[in-house]
Design a protein around this motif. Structure first.
Motif, PDB file in Angstrom:
ATOM      1  N   HIS A   1      -3.180   3.472   7.174  1.00 45.59           N
ATOM      2  CA  HIS A   1      -2.194   3.686   6.123  1.00 45.59           C
ATOM      3  C   HIS A   1      -1.917   5.178   5.974  1.00 45.59           C
ATOM      4  O   HIS A   1      -2.853   5.987   5.942  1.00 45.59           O
ATOM      5  CB  HIS A   1      -2.696   3.115   4.794  1.00 45.59           C
ATOM      6  CG  HIS A   1      -3.103   1.676   4.881  1.00 45.59           C
ATOM      7  ND1 HIS A   1      -2.186   0.647   5.023  1.00 45.59           N
ATOM      8  CD2 HIS A   1      -4.335   1.094   4.860  1.00 45.59           C
ATOM      9  CE1 HIS A   1      -2.841  -0.499   5.063  1.00 45.59           C
ATOM     10  NE2 HIS A   1      -4.135  -0.262   4.979  1.00 45.59           N
ATOM     11  N   TRP A   2      -0.625   5.508   5.845  1.00 45.63           N
ATOM     12  CA  TRP A   2      -0.210   6.907   5.815  1.00 45.63           C
ATOM     13  C   TRP A   2       0.729   7.198   4.665  1.00 45.63           C
ATOM     14  O   TRP A   2       1.544   6.340   4.284  1.00 45.63           O
ATOM     15  CB  TRP A   2       0.499   7.254   7.126  1.00 45.63           C
ATOM     16  CG  TRP A   2      -0.427   7.263   8.293  1.00 45.63           C
ATOM     17  CD1 TRP A   2      -0.836   6.179   9.021  1.00 45.63           C
ATOM     18  CD2 TRP A   2      -1.094   8.402   8.848  1.00 45.63           C
ATOM     19  NE1 TRP A   2      -1.719   6.578  10.000  1.00 45.63           N
ATOM     20  CE2 TRP A   2      -1.883   7.931   9.920  1.00 45.63           C
ATOM     21  CE3 TRP A   2      -1.103   9.758   8.547  1.00 45.63           C
ATOM     22  CZ2 TRP A   2      -2.676   8.789  10.687  1.00 45.63           C
ATOM     23  CZ3 TRP A   2      -1.870  10.600   9.316  1.00 45.63           C
ATOM     24  CH2 TRP A   2      -2.652  10.117  10.375  1.00 45.63           C
ATOM     25  N   GLY A   3       0.619   8.413   4.133  1.00 43.19           N
ATOM     26  CA  GLY A   3       1.573   8.889   3.150  1.00 43.19           C
ATOM     27  C   GLY A   3       2.785   9.490   3.837  1.00 43.19           C
ATOM     28  O   GLY A   3       2.856   9.589   5.063  1.00 43.19           O
TER      29      GLY A   3
ATOM     30  N   ASP B   1      -9.930   7.541  -9.862  1.00 39.81           N
ATOM     31  CA  ASP B   1      -8.529   7.898 -10.079  1.00 39.81           C
ATOM     32  C   ASP B   1      -7.655   7.585  -8.872  1.00 39.81           C
ATOM     33  O   ASP B   1      -6.477   7.929  -8.865  1.00 39.81           O
ATOM     34  CB  ASP B   1      -8.419   9.386 -10.403  1.00 39.81           C
ATOM     35  CG  ASP B   1      -9.117   9.750 -11.696  1.00 39.81           C
ATOM     36  OD1 ASP B   1      -9.699  10.856 -11.760  1.00 39.81           O
ATOM     37  OD2 ASP B   1      -9.088   8.928 -12.624  1.00 39.81           O
ATOM     38  N   ASN B   2      -8.255   6.953  -7.855  1.00 39.98           N
ATOM     39  CA  ASN B   2      -7.503   6.603  -6.630  1.00 39.98           C
ATOM     40  C   ASN B   2      -6.806   7.815  -6.031  1.00 39.98           C
ATOM     41  O   ASN B   2      -5.655   7.718  -5.562  1.00 39.98           O
ATOM     42  CB  ASN B   2      -6.466   5.512  -6.928  1.00 39.98           C
ATOM     43  CG  ASN B   2      -7.113   4.164  -7.183  1.00 39.98           C
ATOM     44  OD1 ASN B   2      -8.159   3.857  -6.631  1.00 39.98           O
ATOM     45  ND2 ASN B   2      -6.489   3.366  -8.020  1.00 39.98           N
TER      46      ASN B   2
ATOM     47  N   VAL C   1       0.854  -1.187   0.000  1.00 39.73           N
ATOM     48  CA  VAL C   1       0.000   0.000   0.000  1.00 39.73           C
ATOM     49  C   VAL C   1       0.890   1.237   0.000  1.00 39.73           C
ATOM     50  O   VAL C   1       1.834   1.341   0.777  1.00 39.73           O
ATOM     51  CB  VAL C   1      -0.922   0.024   1.229  1.00 39.73           C
ATOM     52  CG1 VAL C   1      -1.743   1.314   1.237  1.00 39.73           C
ATOM     53  CG2 VAL C   1      -1.837  -1.191   1.242  1.00 39.73           C
ATOM     54  N   GLN C   2       0.562   2.168  -0.905  1.00 39.14           N
ATOM     55  CA  GLN C   2       1.324   3.422  -0.978  1.00 39.14           C
ATOM     56  C   GLN C   2       0.367   4.597  -1.075  1.00 39.14           C
ATOM     57  O   GLN C   2      -0.606   4.554  -1.838  1.00 39.14           O
ATOM     58  CB  GLN C   2       2.233   3.412  -2.212  1.00 39.14           C
ATOM     59  CG  GLN C   2       3.693   3.231  -1.897  1.00 39.14           C
ATOM     60  CD  GLN C   2       4.594   3.543  -3.066  1.00 39.14           C
ATOM     61  OE1 GLN C   2       4.224   3.414  -4.221  1.00 39.14           O
ATOM     62  NE2 GLN C   2       5.799   3.968  -2.754  1.00 39.14           N
ATOM     63  N   LEU C   3       0.647   5.636  -0.292  1.00 43.78           N
ATOM     64  CA  LEU C   3      -0.062   6.890  -0.398  1.00 43.78           C
ATOM     65  C   LEU C   3       0.981   7.959  -0.707  1.00 43.78           C
ATOM     66  O   LEU C   3       1.893   8.181   0.092  1.00 43.78           O
ATOM     67  CB  LEU C   3      -0.787   7.242   0.900  1.00 43.78           C
ATOM     68  CG  LEU C   3      -2.063   6.466   1.242  1.00 43.78           C
ATOM     69  CD1 LEU C   3      -1.769   5.044   1.672  1.00 43.78           C
ATOM     70  CD2 LEU C   3      -2.852   7.177   2.321  1.00 43.78           C
ATOM     71  N   GLN C   4       0.855   8.587  -1.856  1.00 43.33           N
ATOM     72  CA  GLN C   4       1.844   9.547  -2.309  1.00 43.33           C
ATOM     73  C   GLN C   4       1.223  10.940  -2.309  1.00 43.33           C
ATOM     74  O   GLN C   4       0.425  11.260  -3.184  1.00 43.33           O
ATOM     75  CB  GLN C   4       2.328   9.180  -3.708  1.00 43.33           C
ATOM     76  CG  GLN C   4       3.456  10.060  -4.234  1.00 43.33           C
ATOM     77  CD  GLN C   4       4.769   9.805  -3.521  1.00 43.33           C
ATOM     78  OE1 GLN C   4       5.096   8.672  -3.176  1.00 43.33           O
ATOM     79  NE2 GLN C   4       5.518  10.863  -3.278  1.00 43.33           N
TER      80      GLN C   4
ATOM     81  N   VAL D   1      -3.280   7.009  -4.265  1.00 41.45           N
ATOM     82  CA  VAL D   1      -3.249   5.784  -3.460  1.00 41.45           C
ATOM     83  C   VAL D   1      -3.118   4.570  -4.371  1.00 41.45           C
ATOM     84  O   VAL D   1      -3.809   4.477  -5.391  1.00 41.45           O
ATOM     85  CB  VAL D   1      -4.531   5.671  -2.615  1.00 41.45           C
ATOM     86  CG1 VAL D   1      -4.491   4.409  -1.752  1.00 41.45           C
ATOM     87  CG2 VAL D   1      -4.710   6.907  -1.744  1.00 41.45           C
ATOM     88  N   SER D   2      -2.267   3.655  -3.999  1.00 40.96           N
ATOM     89  CA  SER D   2      -2.132   2.403  -4.734  1.00 40.96           C
ATOM     90  C   SER D   2      -2.056   1.246  -3.744  1.00 40.96           C
ATOM     91  O   SER D   2      -1.658   1.423  -2.596  1.00 40.96           O
ATOM     92  CB  SER D   2      -0.893   2.427  -5.623  1.00 40.96           C
ATOM     93  OG  SER D   2       0.271   2.625  -4.843  1.00 40.96           O
ATOM     94  N   GLY D   3      -2.492   0.075  -4.210  1.00 42.39           N
ATOM     95  CA  GLY D   3      -2.403  -1.110  -3.367  1.00 42.39           C
ATOM     96  C   GLY D   3      -3.609  -1.399  -2.512  1.00 42.39           C
ATOM     97  O   GLY D   3      -3.613  -2.364  -1.742  1.00 42.39           O
ATOM     98  N   LEU D   4      -4.646  -0.566  -2.609  1.00 41.51           N
ATOM     99  CA  LEU D   4      -5.891  -0.870  -1.921  1.00 41.51           C
ATOM    100  C   LEU D   4      -7.048  -0.283  -2.716  1.00 41.51           C
ATOM    101  O   LEU D   4      -6.870   0.590  -3.567  1.00 41.51           O
ATOM    102  CB  LEU D   4      -5.872  -0.343  -0.480  1.00 41.51           C
ATOM    103  CG  LEU D   4      -5.598   1.127  -0.193  1.00 41.51           C
ATOM    104  CD1 LEU D   4      -6.825   1.987  -0.432  1.00 41.51           C
ATOM    105  CD2 LEU D   4      -5.143   1.310   1.251  1.00 41.51           C
ATOM    106  N   ASP D   5      -8.239  -0.795  -2.407  1.00 40.26           N
ATOM    107  CA  ASP D   5      -9.445  -0.321  -3.074  1.00 40.26           C
ATOM    108  C   ASP D   5      -9.914   0.942  -2.371  1.00 40.26           C
ATOM    109  O   ASP D   5     -10.561   0.884  -1.327  1.00 40.26           O
ATOM    110  CB  ASP D   5     -10.524  -1.399  -3.013  1.00 40.26           C
ATOM    111  CG  ASP D   5     -11.820  -0.963  -3.664  1.00 40.26           C
ATOM    112  OD1 ASP D   5     -12.825  -1.686  -3.528  1.00 40.26           O
ATOM    113  OD2 ASP D   5     -11.840   0.117  -4.310  1.00 40.26           O
ATOM    114  N   LEU D   6      -9.579   2.086  -2.951  1.00 37.73           N
ATOM    115  CA  LEU D   6      -9.853   3.358  -2.300  1.00 37.73           C
ATOM    116  C   LEU D   6     -11.332   3.522  -1.982  1.00 37.73           C
ATOM    117  O   LEU D   6     -11.680   4.162  -0.983  1.00 37.73           O
ATOM    118  CB  LEU D   6      -9.371   4.512  -3.182  1.00 37.73           C
ATOM    119  CG  LEU D   6      -9.434   5.890  -2.565  1.00 37.73           C
ATOM    120  CD1 LEU D   6      -8.498   5.990  -1.370  1.00 37.73           C
ATOM    121  CD2 LEU D   6      -9.096   6.979  -3.590  1.00 37.73           C
ATOM    122  N   SER D   7     -12.197   2.944  -2.789  1.00 38.61           N
ATOM    123  CA  SER D   7     -13.636   3.137  -2.601  1.00 38.61           C
ATOM    124  C   SER D   7     -14.151   2.499  -1.310  1.00 38.61           C
ATOM    125  O   SER D   7     -15.289   2.751  -0.912  1.00 38.61           O
ATOM    126  CB  SER D   7     -14.408   2.574  -3.797  1.00 38.61           C
ATOM    127  OG  SER D   7     -14.229   1.173  -3.874  1.00 38.61           O
TER     128      SER D   7
END
Length: 124
Positions: free
Chosen positions: A113-115, A75-76, A1-4, A23-29
């Motif tokens: 999860h944190w950026g 667009d996550n 999981v990444q939050l940029q 956000v990548s690696g998880l279903d943001l919705s």
């Protein structure tokens, strides 16, 4: 999981900035999203939160009416539009994802999860 997180920078008082968090690696919705900030020597505090479906919001008293949180699940990405910036808004801003989709959490512990943070400096 990444939050940029991105979009921070130097701005004069009264100016505007738009922060983004991809956000990548998880279903943001399926996640509640939040923006927090931390000034030097201070605790990390909630700025704004948005529910997984984007219809429930929370804003801290200090930013209500000036900041707007939004999201694009397709667009996550989560955004924080910051207007009428003040010197006291200077901080590192963090985006965060929380799996309890039924509440817009206001505490650091509500988010798993944190950026990495993006620095916002408001100064003349």
């Amino acid at each position: 999981v990444q939050l940029q997180a991105s979009g921070g920078g130097l701005v004069e008082p009264g100016g505007s900035l738009r922060l983004s968090c991809v956000v990548s690696g998880l279903d943001l919705s399926s996640y509640t999203m939040g923006w927090f900030r931390q000034a030097p020597g201070e605790e990390r505090n909630i700025v704004a939160g948005i529910s997984y479906h984007g219809t429930t919001f929370f804003y801290s008293k200090s930013v209500k009416g000036r900041f707007t949180i939004s999201r694009s699940n397709a667009d996550n990405t989560v955004f924080l539009e910051m207007n009428s910036l003040k010197v006291e808004d200077t901080a590192v801003y963090y985006c965060a994802a929380g799996s309890d989709r039924w509440k817009v959490g206001r505490e650091v512990s509500d988010y798993e999860h944190w950026g990495q943070g993006t620095l916002v400096t408001v100064s003349s």
